[in-house]
Design a protein around this motif. Structure first.
Motif, PDB file in Angstrom:
ATOM      1  N   SER A  61       0.862  -1.182   0.000  1.00  0.00           N
ATOM      2  CA  SER A  61       0.000   0.000   0.000  1.00  0.00           C
ATOM      3  C   SER A  61       0.895   1.228   0.000  1.00  0.00           C
ATOM      4  CB  SER A  61      -0.938   0.005   1.211  1.00  0.00           C
ATOM      5  OG  SER A  61      -0.197  -0.009   2.423  1.00  0.00           O
ATOM      6  N   ALA A  62       0.333   2.375  -0.415  1.00  0.00           N
ATOM      7  CA  ALA A  62       1.139   3.595  -0.557  1.00  0.00           C
ATOM      8  C   ALA A  62       0.457   4.768   0.110  1.00  0.00           C
ATOM      9  CB  ALA A  62       1.392   3.894  -2.033  1.00  0.00           C
ATOM     10  N   ALA A  63       1.270   5.716   0.573  1.00  0.00           N
ATOM     11  CA  ALA A  63       0.764   6.962   1.133  1.00  0.00           C
ATOM     12  C   ALA A  63       1.722   8.079   0.751  1.00  0.00           C
ATOM     13  CB  ALA A  63       0.631   6.869   2.651  1.00  0.00           C
ATOM     14  N   GLY A  64       1.186   9.277   0.598  1.00  0.00           N
ATOM     15  CA  GLY A  64       2.029  10.426   0.273  1.00  0.00           C
ATOM     16  C   GLY A  64       2.068  10.713  -1.209  1.00  0.00           C
ATOM     17  N   SER A  65       3.261  10.913  -1.739  1.00  0.00           N
ATOM     18  CA  SER A  65       3.439  11.409  -3.102  1.00  0.00           C
ATOM     19  C   SER A  65       3.511  10.313  -4.145  1.00  0.00           C
ATOM     20  CB  SER A  65       4.707  12.266  -3.174  1.00  0.00           C
ATOM     21  OG  SER A  65       5.833  11.501  -2.788  1.00  0.00           O
ATOM     22  N   CYS A  66       2.786   9.209  -3.945  1.00  0.00           N
ATOM     23  CA  CYS A  66       2.838   8.100  -4.885  1.00  0.00           C
ATOM     24  C   CYS A  66       1.611   7.225  -4.727  1.00  0.00           C
ATOM     25  CB  CYS A  66       4.101   7.263  -4.647  1.00  0.00           C
ATOM     26  SG  CYS A  66       4.133   6.525  -2.991  1.00  0.00           S
ATOM     27  N   THR A  67       1.439   6.321  -5.682  1.00  0.00           N
ATOM     28  CA  THR A  67       0.422   5.281  -5.597  1.00  0.00           C
ATOM     29  C   THR A  67       1.094   3.949  -5.915  1.00  0.00           C
ATOM     30  OG1 THR A  67      -0.185   5.538  -7.938  1.00  0.00           O
ATOM     31  CG2 THR A  67      -1.440   6.837  -6.330  1.00  0.00           C
ATOM     32  N   VAL A  68       0.426   2.837  -5.569  1.00  0.00           N
ATOM     33  CA  VAL A  68       0.959   1.528  -5.893  1.00  0.00           C
ATOM     34  C   VAL A  68      -0.177   0.645  -6.378  1.00  0.00           C
ATOM     35  CG1 VAL A  68       0.750   0.644  -3.525  1.00  0.00           C
ATOM     36  CG2 VAL A  68       2.394  -0.403  -5.098  1.00  0.00           C
ATOM     37  N   ALA A  69       0.073  -0.081  -7.457  1.00  0.00           N
ATOM     38  CA  ALA A  69      -0.864  -1.065  -7.992  1.00  0.00           C
ATOM     39  C   ALA A  69      -0.107  -2.383  -8.092  1.00  0.00           C
ATOM     40  CB  ALA A  69      -1.383  -0.640  -9.355  1.00  0.00           C
ATOM     41  N   ALA A  70      -0.582  -3.382  -7.358  1.00  0.00           N
ATOM     42  CA  ALA A  70       0.173  -4.638  -7.216  1.00  0.00           C
ATOM     43  C   ALA A  70       1.533  -4.275  -6.613  1.00  0.00           C
ATOM     44  CB  ALA A  70       0.282  -5.369  -8.527  1.00  0.00           C
ATOM     45  N   GLY A  79       7.782  15.263  -2.669  1.00  0.00           N
ATOM     46  CA  GLY A  79       7.557  15.067  -1.245  1.00  0.00           C
ATOM     47  C   GLY A  79       7.922  13.666  -0.814  1.00  0.00           C
ATOM     48  N   LEU A  80       7.282  13.201   0.255  1.00  0.00           N
ATOM     49  CA  LEU A  80       7.613  11.902   0.828  1.00  0.00           C
ATOM     50  C   LEU A  80       6.612  10.846   0.387  1.00  0.00           C
ATOM     51  CD1 LEU A  80       9.726  10.731   2.860  1.00  0.00           C
ATOM     52  CD2 LEU A  80       7.952  10.934   4.616  1.00  0.00           C
ATOM     53  N   CYS A  81       7.118   9.724  -0.075  1.00  0.00           N
ATOM     54  CA  CYS A  81       6.300   8.559  -0.441  1.00  0.00           C
ATOM     55  C   CYS A  81       6.618   7.431   0.535  1.00  0.00           C
ATOM     56  CB  CYS A  81       6.599   8.118  -1.875  1.00  0.00           C
ATOM     57  SG  CYS A  81       5.886   6.512  -2.308  1.00  0.00           S
ATOM     58  N   THR A  82       5.585   6.811   1.084  1.00  0.00           N
ATOM     59  CA  THR A  82       5.764   5.692   2.005  1.00  0.00           C
ATOM     60  C   THR A  82       5.075   4.453   1.442  1.00  0.00           C
ATOM     61  OG1 THR A  82       5.834   7.175   3.922  1.00  0.00           O
ATOM     62  CG2 THR A  82       5.417   4.839   4.353  1.00  0.00           C
ATOM     63  N   ILE A  83       5.838   3.381   1.276  1.00  0.00           N
ATOM     64  CA  ILE A  83       5.309   2.105   0.811  1.00  0.00           C
ATOM     65  C   ILE A  83       5.313   1.134   1.992  1.00  0.00           C
ATOM     66  CG2 ILE A  83       5.568   0.197  -0.818  1.00  0.00           C
ATOM     67  CD1 ILE A  83       4.935   2.826  -2.154  1.00  0.00           C
ATOM     68  N   THR A  84       4.165   0.507   2.238  1.00  0.00           N
ATOM     69  CA  THR A  84       4.030  -0.440   3.340  1.00  0.00           C
ATOM     70  C   THR A  84       3.791  -1.845   2.794  1.00  0.00           C
ATOM     71  OG1 THR A  84       3.145   1.260   4.819  1.00  0.00           O
ATOM     72  CG2 THR A  84       2.720  -1.033   5.417  1.00  0.00           C
ATOM     73  N   ALA A  85       4.589  -2.796   3.288  1.00  0.00           N
ATOM     74  CA  ALA A  85       4.452  -4.207   2.913  1.00  0.00           C
ATOM     75  C   ALA A  85       3.704  -4.944   4.023  1.00  0.00           C
ATOM     76  CB  ALA A  85       5.824  -4.829   2.687  1.00  0.00           C
ATOM     77  N   SER A 100       7.362  -0.617   6.656  1.00  0.00           N
ATOM     78  CA  SER A 100       7.199   0.560   5.791  1.00  0.00           C
ATOM     79  C   SER A 100       8.564   1.120   5.409  1.00  0.00           C
ATOM     80  CB  SER A 100       6.379   1.638   6.494  1.00  0.00           C
ATOM     81  OG  SER A 100       5.056   1.191   6.742  1.00  0.00           O
ATOM     82  N   LYS A 101       8.671   1.539   4.165  1.00  0.00           N
ATOM     83  CA  LYS A 101       9.879   2.191   3.664  1.00  0.00           C
ATOM     84  C   LYS A 101       9.476   3.494   2.984  1.00  0.00           C
ATOM     85  CE  LYS A 101      12.611  -1.159   4.916  1.00  0.00           C
ATOM     86  NZ  LYS A 101      13.640  -0.983   5.965  1.00  0.00           N
TER      87      LYS A 101
END
Length: 219
Positions: A61-70, A79-85, A100-101
């Protein structure tokens, strides 16, 4: 859980059964997710990878300055993008702790443009209007509505003082926000309220990066 029946008998005792339930706890699991490098706005979408010690699939999942699909991350802003596994577990495994990274996304830009020298050697008359200009470049060149802001702070004996919002001499500027015109972001800096000496100019592109320059004001 399992239903268990235990039987016991010998030459001295009659046979007897003990009936009960054996509980088997779920195994724990962890997620391995490597750090992510910084990006620039306009960089292409990219894939991320993480693994669970259970071998079960990981979701992102993603939060901030990005999105994630699959597993594909798309940059949407600076800005800051946070990806959570995450891994929710199953009948055999507990839910894994999320990992989260975060990484920064910066806007490529030209640095300050003339009449301000990048090396900080520009000298202007105190009380004059100093046009502070820059351009967004690369993948950010098409952005015309970035609400970039400008701040100033006096520098004395190498020490930077308290930062304040810059004041404009033009009604076209709004507060301390740059306006976009003809491919450039422009702010008409009013130096009448500033003192003689060296001033640091900080331009905030809303991407978390630090952009500063120097000018000198003389009577």
């Amino acid at each position: 859980s399992y239903h268990v029946v235990a039987s016991l008998s010998n030459q001295n005792y009659d046979a007897s059964d003990a009936d009960g339930t054996l509980m088997i706890a779920k195994a724990s699991q962890t997620i391995t997710f490597a750090s992510l490098p910084s990006k620039m706005f306009g960089d292409p979408a990219f894939d991320v990878a993480a693994s669970a010690s259970s071998g079960l699939p990981v979701l992102f999942s993603a939060a901030g300055s990005c999105t994630v699909a699959a597993a594909t991350v798309t940059i949407t802003a600076g800005g800051l993008c946070t990806i959570t596994a995450s891994q929710a577990g199953n009948v055999n495994y507990q839910t894994a702790p999320d990992v989260s990274k975060a990484f920064g996304v910066t806007y490529p830009w030209s640095d300050v443009l003339q009449p301000i020298n990048v090396d900080g050697t520009s000298i202007f008359k105190l009380g004059s209007t100093v046009p502070v200009k820059f351009q967004l470049t690369g993948g950010s060149a098409g952005i015309t509505n970035l609400a970039a802001k400008i701040y100033v702070a006096q520098v004395s004996n190498g020490v930077t003082g308290t930062e304040v919002e810059a004041v404009s001499t033009s009604a076209a500027d709004s507060g301390n926000t740059f306006r976009w015109s003809g491919g450039q972001y422009i702010f008409n800096l009013n130096t009448k309220t500033l003192g003689q000496g060296t001033w640091q100019i900080r331009i905030d592109l809303l991407d978390g990066a630090v952009h500063t320059g120097m000018i000198s004001l003389m009577k």
